[in-house]
Every structure is written in structure tokens, then in C-alpha cells.
Design a protein around this motif. Structure first.
Motif, mmCIF file in Angstrom:
data_model
loop_
_atom_site.group_PDB
_atom_site.id
_atom_site.type_symbol
_atom_site.label_atom_id
_atom_site.label_comp_id
_atom_site.label_asym_id
_atom_site.label_seq_id
_atom_site.Cartn_x
_atom_site.Cartn_y
_atom_site.Cartn_z
ATOM 1 N N GLN A 12 1.208 -1.512 -0.268
ATOM 2 C CA GLN A 12 -0.236 -0.103 -0.016
ATOM 3 C C GLN A 12 1.118 1.178 0.244
ATOM 4 O O GLN A 12 0.452 2.484 -0.722
ATOM 5 C CB GLN A 12 -0.545 0.543 1.474
ATOM 6 N N LEU A 13 1.638 1.518 0.569
ATOM 7 C CA LEU A 13 2.173 2.497 0.787
ATOM 8 C C LEU A 13 3.526 2.487 -0.412
ATOM 9 O O LEU A 13 3.396 3.066 -1.170
ATOM 10 C CB LEU A 13 3.464 1.902 1.411
ATOM 11 N N GLN A 36 2.490 2.008 -3.614
ATOM 12 C CA GLN A 36 0.945 2.352 -4.493
ATOM 13 C C GLN A 36 1.075 3.590 -4.018
ATOM 14 O O GLN A 36 0.282 4.265 -4.817
ATOM 15 C CB GLN A 36 -0.515 1.298 -4.349
ATOM 16 N N TYR A 37 0.967 3.934 -2.815
ATOM 17 C CA TYR A 37 1.278 5.760 -2.536
ATOM 18 C C TYR A 37 1.836 6.628 -2.626
ATOM 19 O O TYR A 37 1.868 7.584 -4.025
ATOM 20 C CB TYR A 37 0.982 5.468 -0.846
ATOM 21 N N TRP A 38 3.044 6.062 -2.995
ATOM 22 C CA TRP A 38 4.580 6.527 -3.528
ATOM 23 C C TRP A 38 4.070 6.726 -4.742
ATOM 24 O O TRP A 38 5.015 7.639 -5.428
ATOM 25 C CB TRP A 38 5.803 6.103 -2.818
ATOM 26 N N ARG A 54 1.596 7.153 -6.571
ATOM 27 C CA ARG A 54 0.330 7.748 -6.624
ATOM 28 C C ARG A 54 1.733 9.398 -6.843
ATOM 29 O O ARG A 54 0.739 10.007 -7.509
ATOM 30 C CB ARG A 54 -0.508 7.741 -6.534
ATOM 31 N N SER A 55 1.495 9.319 -5.608
ATOM 32 C CA SER A 55 2.316 10.292 -5.582
ATOM 33 C C SER A 55 3.359 10.948 -6.790
ATOM 34 O O SER A 55 3.735 12.248 -7.144
ATOM 35 C CB SER A 55 3.087 10.990 -4.309
ATOM 36 N N ARG A 86 1.763 12.154 -9.798
ATOM 37 C CA ARG A 86 1.147 13.556 -9.747
ATOM 38 C C ARG A 86 2.682 14.409 -9.603
ATOM 39 O O ARG A 86 2.553 15.089 -10.247
ATOM 40 C CB ARG A 86 0.969 14.246 -8.667
#
Length: 156
Positions: free
Chosen positions: A141-142, A144-146, A148-149, A152
Motif C-alpha cells: 500500500q505504501l 502504491q501511495y508513493w 501515485r504521488s 502527480r
């Protein structure tokens, strides 16, 4: 504020209440209940909720073990008129029924190892299966978050 204890067993609850009253004489304990280990009937669950609400407790400490206590609290949202806090083995520790790890182990973050060594039959699944799975899923999950960040960030 008054508190309510939900979980553990009658022996632990009695010792917990006695110890806390000795340590904190002004503490208001509105009540306590040690539910059976089997799932309650719908009628029994309603009665438990009614007793807790009628006790006037502001905080309900729940010690059913993980994940049972989290599941129980989630089902009671909107039904119990108090803040609910899952406390795991805290009742057993503060009642004196279960010993805590030595402070030096706690400072090293190894209390889990002490607990595993003292209760391997009960805790092996949690420490050897559930916890590593949690770490793996958290890492995914981390990542995946990174990801996405970063996506962007590249667009700006």
C-alpha cells in the motif's frame, strides 16, 4: 468520567478493578462484563449494550483480543453512547494475571518476543502469520501511495 470494562474473564476483571481502585481511589468504574468466548446471541448482545449505556460510562475499554475487539467495537458504533477503546491484553497486565516484559525489552521494542516466548501456543499464528502478512500488505500500500504521488509530481 466513568469507565466500563468489557472483556477478559471475571477473575481478571475483579483483580483489575481492585488494583485500579487502589492506584486511583477517585476512579469511577461504572461496570464491567466478561462475555463468553462464543459469539453472543442477538438478545444477549442487545442486553450488553443496554447495560453499558445504562451504566453511564463515558469510556468503554474493550479487551477481547485482536481482531475480535475491533470487530465488536465496529458493530457497536451508534449503539453504545460512549467512546470505545480496544486495549488488548491490558486487563490481564494491570490485573497482575499476566506479567509484562522487563522494561529493557520494552525499550528495545521486543515485548512481542517476550509474550511469544511465554504464550507460544496462543500467539504463534499472530506473530508468525498475521504480522508478516500485515507488513507485506502495508508495504504494498505504501509503494502504491508513493507511486501515485510520484505520478502527480511528474505531471506538474
Amino acid at each position: 468520567m466513568s469507565i466500563y470494562f468489557y472483556g477478559a474473564n471475571p477473575v481478571i476483571l475483579a483483580k483489575l478493578e481492585r488494583n485500579l481502585k487502589a492506584w486511583y481511589p477517585e476512579l469511577i468504574i461504572a461496570g464491567s462484563h466478561a462475555p463468553p468466548f462464543r459469539p453472543p446471541t442477538a438478545r444477549k448482545a442487545e442486553m450488553d449494550i443496554k447495560v453499558i449505556n445504562e451504566s453511564g460510562a463515558s469510556i468503554v475499554f474493550v479487551a477481547l483480543g485482536c481482531p475480535k475487539q475491533e470487530q465488536w467495537m465496529a458493530k457497536q458504533v451508534g449503539k453504545i453512547n460512549a467512546v470505545m477503546i480496544g486495549v488488548g491484553a491490558a486487563f490481564a497486565f494491570h490485573s497482575g494475571e499476566v506479567s509484562q516484559a522487563p522494561r529493557w525489552l520494552m525499550k528495545l521494542g521486543l515485548e512481542w518476543l517476550y509474550r511469544f516466548a511465554t504464550e507460544p501456543r496462543r500467539l504463534w499464528r499472530r506473530y508468525l502469520l498475521n504480522n508478516p502478512l500485515f507488513v507485506i500488505l502495508f508495504a504494498l500500500q505504501l509503494i502504491q501511495y508513493w507511486g501515485r504521488s510520484l505520478m502527480r509530481f511528474d505531471r506538474t
